[in-house]
Design an enzyme around this catalytic site. Structure first.
Site, PDB file in Angstrom:
ATOM      1  N   HIS A   1      19.053 -37.183  -6.359  1.00  0.00           N
ATOM      2  CA  HIS A   1      17.932 -37.355  -5.391  1.00  0.00           C
ATOM      3  C   HIS A   1      16.640 -37.420  -5.797  1.00  0.00           C
ATOM      4  O   HIS A   1      15.431 -37.178  -4.232  1.00  0.00           O
ATOM      5  CB  HIS A   1      18.794 -36.571  -4.243  1.00  0.00           C
ATOM      6  CG  HIS A   1      20.263 -37.575  -4.308  1.00  0.00           C
ATOM      7  ND1 HIS A   1      20.396 -38.230  -3.691  1.00  0.00           N
ATOM      8  CD2 HIS A   1      21.381 -36.871  -4.135  1.00  0.00           C
ATOM      9  CE1 HIS A   1      21.722 -38.687  -3.569  1.00  0.00           C
ATOM     10  NE2 HIS A   1      21.755 -37.171  -3.935  1.00  0.00           N
TER      11      HIS A   1
ATOM     12  N   LYS B   1       6.545  -4.221  -4.720  1.00  0.00           N
ATOM     13  CA  LYS B   1       7.924  -4.334  -4.493  1.00  0.00           C
ATOM     14  C   LYS B   1       8.487  -4.174  -2.960  1.00  0.00           C
ATOM     15  O   LYS B   1       9.580  -4.767  -3.059  1.00  0.00           O
ATOM     16  CB  LYS B   1       8.116  -3.104  -4.520  1.00  0.00           C
ATOM     17  CG  LYS B   1       9.905  -2.385  -5.006  1.00  0.00           C
ATOM     18  CD  LYS B   1      10.360  -2.619  -6.778  1.00  0.00           C
ATOM     19  CE  LYS B   1      11.959  -3.066  -6.204  1.00  0.00           C
ATOM     20  NZ  LYS B   1      12.750  -4.126  -6.613  1.00  0.00           N
TER      21      LYS B   1
ATOM     22  N   CYS C   1       1.166  -1.127   0.104  1.00  0.00           N
ATOM     23  CA  CYS C   1       0.219  -0.283   0.248  1.00  0.00           C
ATOM     24  C   CYS C   1       0.589   1.152   0.489  1.00  0.00           C
ATOM     25  O   CYS C   1       2.017   1.826   0.766  1.00  0.00           O
ATOM     26  CB  CYS C   1      -0.663   0.048   0.912  1.00  0.00           C
ATOM     27  SG  CYS C   1      -2.032  -1.451   1.619  1.00  0.00           S
TER      28      CYS C   1
ATOM     29  N   TRP D   1      -3.238  -2.676  -1.676  1.00  0.00           N
ATOM     30  CA  TRP D   1      -3.026  -3.811  -2.276  1.00  0.00           C
ATOM     31  C   TRP D   1      -3.863  -4.739  -0.761  1.00  0.00           C
ATOM     32  O   TRP D   1      -3.405  -5.014   0.250  1.00  0.00           O
ATOM     33  CB  TRP D   1      -1.260  -4.289  -2.034  1.00  0.00           C
ATOM     34  CG  TRP D   1      -0.761  -5.266  -2.758  1.00  0.00           C
ATOM     35  CD1 TRP D   1      -0.604  -5.631  -4.331  1.00  0.00           C
ATOM     36  CD2 TRP D   1      -0.529  -6.705  -2.226  1.00  0.00           C
ATOM     37  NE1 TRP D   1      -0.166  -6.943  -4.396  1.00  0.00           N
ATOM     38  CE2 TRP D   1       0.132  -7.471  -3.070  1.00  0.00           C
ATOM     39  CE3 TRP D   1      -0.231  -7.020  -1.079  1.00  0.00           C
ATOM     40  CZ2 TRP D   1       0.681  -8.660  -2.588  1.00  0.00           C
ATOM     41  CZ3 TRP D   1       0.223  -8.191  -0.955  1.00  0.00           C
ATOM     42  CH2 TRP D   1       0.625  -9.394  -1.487  1.00  0.00           C
TER      43      TRP D   1
ATOM     44  N   ASN E   1      -1.239   1.738   5.993  1.00  0.00           N
ATOM     45  CA  ASN E   1      -0.489   0.890   5.614  1.00  0.00           C
ATOM     46  C   ASN E   1       0.008  -0.742   6.051  1.00  0.00           C
ATOM     47  O   ASN E   1       0.407   0.594   7.489  1.00  0.00           O
ATOM     48  CB  ASN E   1       1.026   1.882   5.144  1.00  0.00           C
ATOM     49  CG  ASN E   1       1.654   1.155   3.742  1.00  0.00           C
ATOM     50  OD1 ASN E   1       1.623  -0.169   3.921  1.00  0.00           O
ATOM     51  ND2 ASN E   1       2.795   1.960   3.887  1.00  0.00           N
ATOM     52  N   GLY E   2       0.341  -1.397   5.813  1.00  0.00           N
ATOM     53  CA  GLY E   2       0.208  -2.482   7.366  1.00  0.00           C
ATOM     54  C   GLY E   2      -0.840  -3.539   8.075  1.00  0.00           C
ATOM     55  O   GLY E   2      -1.801  -3.878   7.113  1.00  0.00           O
TER      56      GLY E   2
HETATM   57  C1  F6R Z   1      12.251 -10.712  -6.616  1.00  0.00           C
HETATM   58  C2  F6R Z   1      12.377 -10.134  -5.700  1.00  0.00           C
HETATM   59  C3  F6R Z   1      11.527 -10.220  -4.082  1.00  0.00           C
HETATM   60  C4  F6R Z   1      12.531  -9.523  -3.009  1.00  0.00           C
HETATM   61  C5  F6R Z   1      11.484 -10.321  -1.544  1.00  0.00           C
HETATM   62  C6  F6R Z   1      13.083  -9.041  -0.734  1.00  0.00           C
HETATM   63  O1  F6R Z   1      12.652 -10.510  -7.260  1.00  0.00           O
HETATM   64  O2  F6R Z   1      12.394  -8.517  -5.415  1.00  0.00           O
HETATM   65  O3  F6R Z   1      11.635 -11.893  -3.958  1.00  0.00           O
HETATM   66  O4  F6R Z   1      14.054  -9.666  -2.920  1.00  0.00           O
HETATM   67  O5  F6R Z   1      10.802  -9.601  -1.601  1.00  0.00           O
HETATM   68  O6  F6R Z   1      12.694  -7.927  -0.695  1.00  0.00           O
HETATM   69  P1  F6R Z   1      13.391  -7.283  -0.021  1.00  0.00           P
HETATM   70  O7  F6R Z   1      15.337  -6.720  -0.340  1.00  0.00           O
HETATM   71  O8  F6R Z   1      13.079  -5.324   0.168  1.00  0.00           O
HETATM   72  O9  F6R Z   1      13.937  -7.174   1.463  1.00  0.00           O
END
Ligand code: F6R
Length: 615
Positions: free
Chosen positions: A511, A610, A2, A79, A105-106
């Site tokens: 395996h 993200k 969000c 989201w 957010n959260g």
């Molecule tokens: C893959 C990707 C995710 C992040 C993961 C951790 O392309 O971006 O797997 O690596 O959500 O996010 P951060 O690095 O922000 O803790």
């Protein structure tokens, strides 16, 4: 996840809100909305849900609505977590009387019990969200408290979970009150206009000065200024921080998408990660630290916690730290670490690796590590992020903003930073001679140029992807440091193309996974000249015997390794422990082309966000 933007003061307009939300679009959202307040305290609300271009719709609806002049406003991209991605769940939410409005957010973890109590006291809810309880709690609290800021302060302690929110009340037109707890929130100002946002890009082109908000602090903002308080009601100083990212660097600069731009930025990003890191004494220059300088020498164990792509960077670090320092390294997925009984004490260094510095699972693992008395270090990309502020020591990866949801340049920057950390530990532990460290550092600084060589094969890798665009099952195999590369290659492919892809340590094939190999399977083998080269060559033979297609990532001179009809992608040879920095790049490019050939949105893959600020 969000996104929040809020504005008040002279420059408050609807356009500030809608354009700010647009800048948060990259975080992923399924609905969006705004509430604006005029000088008489009258609210107007607009919301849109689902479907492509929802934010464009919000913008055009706002223009058609002709709101007139406003004194403040709040906006949100949602989201879904609690309640589906529907219009009635879209933020901002309001109380029973429509005089309080909230963006959030959260997660309010105990929202069910709070909601039941509120309903039993006669409140009427119009959404399934946890957020709406905040509006109704404020409605009650405002009856006994004199102001919105006091009301927020009184309800914050009864809500559990990581969250940030901004509330407005029609009884105090022009006042924004923000609260933060383990979820991002920043304050911005441009003369008599003030902003609150979950992320800097939302207000990057508007604010001239930025201020931190710490956990469990609230901020009361009007056009005349901002005041920060802790939950005891004490006033806290506003602390300014520099923002060096230009707006342009957060945009696509003419590329088709952020992902290709960010893959191509890797040589520069890694150079920035490595630049000026070693003092003349050979000591690693860290970005921020509150630890005493000798504390690293006392370390007898390293524990790395991370998620997703960051976890794969952590895996590479394990090989390097154990090889150079002989200090044992444990590695955990953050969401596992916090729910088991990790053996950690004050001689353990817990390293949290995170692009955003906000991933809730990793943040919680870091909290847990601190509670257990460990020394803590955060490797992250976002300056001033929650992890950066929580850890004893911070190393920034300095890769610049990464907008594409699939991590690329921040991954190689993380590996670069972690290799520096490994070399520094080797120095501290006396396991490598200073001259050896200098030589390795010099060699590492040559890697960005090697990555550039791989990038020059962009079109050739595109041709390989074209050959396999009809394939539907992929296996990535590697050994030693090639194993995390294989995992990352598989993750990139599945994230943006949605094709089934698995990564395995090649020695594990026999395996179990080998049962899946047939003439329909495609196996991508990381077969550069690292430690177990001969063994991966044997593993490729096992694959060939099952008639699967093979794509080999190998070093120049080894082209003959590929049989007729197989694909060989050549990457420059580097120090075996630096190889993941180079070997992962063709896999990013391969995944990119595969996804584009299938018509996917590489920047905003479905179901992903993200920054994952929920558990
Ligand atoms: C893959 C990707 C995710 C992040 C993961 C951790 O392309 O971006 O797997 O690596 O959500 O996010 P951060 O690095 O922000 O803790």
């Amino acid at each position: 996840m969000c996104g929040i933007i809020a504005v008040t003061g002279q420059g408050a307009t609807v356009e500030v809100l809608t354009s700010g939300l647009k800048r948060l679009e990259y975080r992923g959202y399924d609905s969006a909305g705004i509430v604006v307040c005029d000088e008489n305290g009258l609210f107007s609300r607009l919301r849109v849900a689902q479907g492509k271009n929802s934010l464009d719709r919000l913008d055009s609806d706002a223009k058609e609505s002709e709101f007139g002049s406003i004194i403040s406003g709040i906006g949100h991209t949602r989201w879904a977590t609690h309640g589906g991605p529907t219009l009635f769940n879209a933020h901002p939410h309001i109380d029973c009387n429509g005089t309080i409005s909230v963006v959030h957010n959260g997660i309010v973890e105990n929202f069910r019990e709070l909601k039941d109590d509120l309903i039993s006291r006669g409140h009427i809810f119009s959404s399934e969200t946890d957020t709406e309880v905040i509006a109704h709690l404020l409605e009650e609290s405002l009856i006994s408290k004199g102001s919105l800021v006091e009301a927020v302060s009184s309800i914050a302690p009864i809500m559990r979970g990581a969250m940030s929110f901004v509330a407005i009340s029609s009884t105090e037109p022009g006042v924004l009150v923000g609260f933060k707890r383990m979820a991002p929130m920043v304050i911005g100002r441009a003369s008599n206009t003030w902003f609150i946002a979950s992320d800097i890009p939302a207000i990057l082109d508007r604010a001239e000065v930025f201020y931190h908000l710490e956990d469990d602090h609230l901020v009361c903002v009007t056009g005349g200024g901002a005041e920060i308080f802790n939950l005891e009601g004490d006033s806290v100083d506003l602390v300014e921080f520099p923002v060096t990212w230009s707006l342009e660097s957060a945009e696509k600069s003419g590329f088709d998408d952020f992902m290709s731009k960010e893959i191509l930025e890797q040589p520069g990003a890694l150079r920035d990660t490595l630049a000026g890191r070693l003092a003349s004494s050979g000591e690693l220059i860290l970005d921020e630290t509150t630890s005493d300088p000798d504390s690293l020498a006392r370390i007898n164990k390293v524990f790395i916690v991370a998620c997703g792509t960051s976890y794969h960077a952590g895996m590479v670090a394990k090989y390097a730290i154990e090889h150079w320092t002989k200090v044992p390294v444990e590695l955990d997925i953050s969401s596992e670490f916090r729910y088991r009984d990790p053996v950690v004490d004050e001689r353990t260094l817990v390293v949290a690796v995170s692009q955003s510095g906000e991933t809730l699972d990793t943040l919680a693992a870091l909290h847990e590590a601190k509670n257990l008395g460990a020394q803590t270090l955060a490797v992250c990309n976002v300056v001033g992020s929650s992890m950066a502020r929580l850890a004893d020591t911070v190393m920034y990866t300095r890769a610049g903003p990464e907008v594409g949801v699939a991590a690329t340049k921040t991954h190689t920057a993380q590996i670069g930073a972690l290799l520096l950390l490994a070399l520094n530990l080797a120095r501290t532990k006396g396991q490598l001679y200073p001259s050896e460290i200098d030589a390795l550092y010099e060699e590492l600084t040559l890697v960005p140029a090697k990555i550039q060589e791989v990038l020059n094969s962009w079109d050739a890798i595109g041709e390989v992807a074209k050959r396999f665009s009809g394939s539907s099952r992929f296996y990535f195999i590697g050994r030693h440091v090639g194993y995390p590369v294989a995992l990352e290659g598989a993750l990139k492919l599945k994230e943006i193309s949605y094709l089934p892809a698995e990564g395995y340590p090649a020695g594990e094939l026999k395996h179990g996974p080998i049962a899946m190999l047939d003439e329909m399977a495609v196996v991508v083998a990381i077969a550069t000249r690292t430690r177990l080269y001969e063994k991966i060559v044997s593993n490729i033979e096992e694959v060939r015997a099952r008639d699967s297609s093979v794509i080999i990532i190998g070093n120049p001179g080894d082209e003959g390794q590929a049989n007729l009809g197989e694909s060989f992608i050549s990457v420059p040879r580097v120090h075996p422990l630096f190889a993941p920095l180079v070997d992962v790049v063709p896999l990013q490019i391969f995944a990119y082309h595969m996804a584009r050939n299938l018509g996917m949105d590489v920047d905003r893959p479905r179901n992903l966000a993200k920054t994952v600020t929920v558990e």
